[in-house]
Design an enzyme around this catalytic site. Sequence first.
Site, PDB file in Angstrom:
ATOM      1  N   PHE A 186       0.682  -1.317   0.294  1.00  0.00           N
ATOM      2  CA  PHE A 186      -0.082  -0.329   0.204  1.00  0.00           C
ATOM      3  C   PHE A 186       0.931   0.992   0.142  1.00  0.00           C
ATOM      4  O   PHE A 186       0.400   2.032   0.729  1.00  0.00           O
ATOM      5  CB  PHE A 186      -1.034   0.316   0.973  1.00  0.00           C
ATOM      6  CG  PHE A 186      -1.550  -1.375   1.812  1.00  0.00           C
ATOM      7  CD1 PHE A 186      -2.607  -2.234   0.666  1.00  0.00           C
ATOM      8  CD2 PHE A 186      -0.992  -1.901   2.529  1.00  0.00           C
ATOM      9  CE1 PHE A 186      -2.687  -3.591   0.742  1.00  0.00           C
ATOM     10  CE2 PHE A 186      -1.621  -3.299   2.914  1.00  0.00           C
ATOM     11  CZ  PHE A 186      -2.691  -3.640   1.974  1.00  0.00           C
ATOM     12  N   CYS A 187       1.937   1.425  -0.821  1.00  0.00           N
ATOM     13  CA  CYS A 187       2.780   2.759  -0.730  1.00  0.00           C
ATOM     14  C   CYS A 187       2.828   2.500   1.101  1.00  0.00           C
ATOM     15  O   CYS A 187       2.959   3.986   1.107  1.00  0.00           O
ATOM     16  CB  CYS A 187       2.660   3.668  -1.643  1.00  0.00           C
ATOM     17  SG  CYS A 187       2.499   3.465  -3.091  1.00  0.00           S
ATOM     18  N   ALA A 188       3.241   1.979   1.561  1.00  0.00           N
ATOM     19  CA  ALA A 188       3.215   2.274   2.977  1.00  0.00           C
ATOM     20  C   ALA A 188       4.438   1.202   3.686  1.00  0.00           C
ATOM     21  O   ALA A 188       4.164   0.975   4.958  1.00  0.00           O
ATOM     22  CB  ALA A 188       2.263   2.190   3.620  1.00  0.00           C
TER      23      ALA A 188
END
Length: 433
Positions: free
Chosen positions: A389-391
């Site tokens: 999740f781009c995290a």
Amino acid sequence: MSIATTERTVCLTPTVTSPLTAARSTPLPLGPLARVTGADEYVPVSDGATVRYANLDYAASAPALAEVQEAVQRALGEYASVHRGAGYLSQRSTSRYERAREIVADFVGARADDHVIFTGNTTDSINLLASCVPGEVVVLDCEHHANLLPWKRIGARVVSAPLSVEGTLEVLEKELSRRPAALVSVTGASNVTGEILPIRRLAALAHRHGARIAVDGAQLVPHRRISLRESGVDYLVFSGHKLYAPFGSGVIVGRADWFDEAEPFRCGGGASYQVIGTPVSKSVEVAWHTGPARHEAGSPNVLGAVAIGAACEAIASFGEDAVARHERFLTDLLLTSLEGIDGVRTLKIWADSTERVGIVAFTVAGRTPREVAEFLSDDYGIGVRDGKFCAHPVVDRLGCPDGAVRASIGLGTGENDVRRLVRALEDLSARTK
């Protein structure tokens, strides 16, 4: 695109029945709160049938609200150049563009002297702000990459968030006490777990130490109203494509001085009000605008701004309480149901967090996130997100090196969508044993 809903919106709590079902012992399932595009799309599944698509991926990109689609279609008929033409259609397009700016300012409770600047998306907005900050920045390590990497590039101090909200506030307090900063930048709601940080307390904390605060509202603004005046937030950023306005635009709203003192984020037409060529020295002298125009060089995304304005108006018309009740019922139903399925583990960053938006991340024992997502799509016609999740830092810290699965709820989600996901995961759990 056609717009329809196949389930009736009947109630905002599970105990209230509609007049049509008063004689029944149980109410109809809770339906969507709003009309969205794609609500009547049917997709093929593995047994050869087709089923109505269950979109549980709102946190990635939300479908357009019907009101947004209608506003864009109206604007297309009168589309022309903005800020540059005396013709009637140019004036109409300019009026729509600037009216969208006013609507956004009202929607987020902007102060009278705040700037509303249209950008490409949340990432674009944060990069713009990063080019304007006149000092050091402090950021947490649990952020989406959009609110981490732009700050990292300019040498921000990255603070590791403890496993509690109170602990996170304490470490921020210690960091700002140790060395002042110009800005603290935090998430409004986690894009991994949906957990909400106490924005007012964070704003007060930053201000006590002479810092301003920026909030990444990409996941917060579509679900909860936030007022800059009341919260003390100095800068708020969000994207149209997560706010039911998927037409390629974003916004940053906040205090004017840093914007007006910084070099334009992009150089070009519209950002300058005078350019003088000097043949003798073979140079060009430029005088830049102040205000939003300083950072909106080039032809603006008029339709994107119109879409965001229409989305803000539509969401405001539903009422904050109605949106929160609708989402809370569906989120609680999903969380409670997932906890009863063997092998399913839901994720949480802060042990003491009490508020969350309609985002639930989970893992399934014995299955990779991609296997789960593909099964849900192929066998049940359900759309979710899988991965990190781009995290990446926070997902790794939650013990998910291969990522997780994320189901996210929005205004177009109904109870039947959630229950279909639960049935699918029960099926997958049984097959995994």
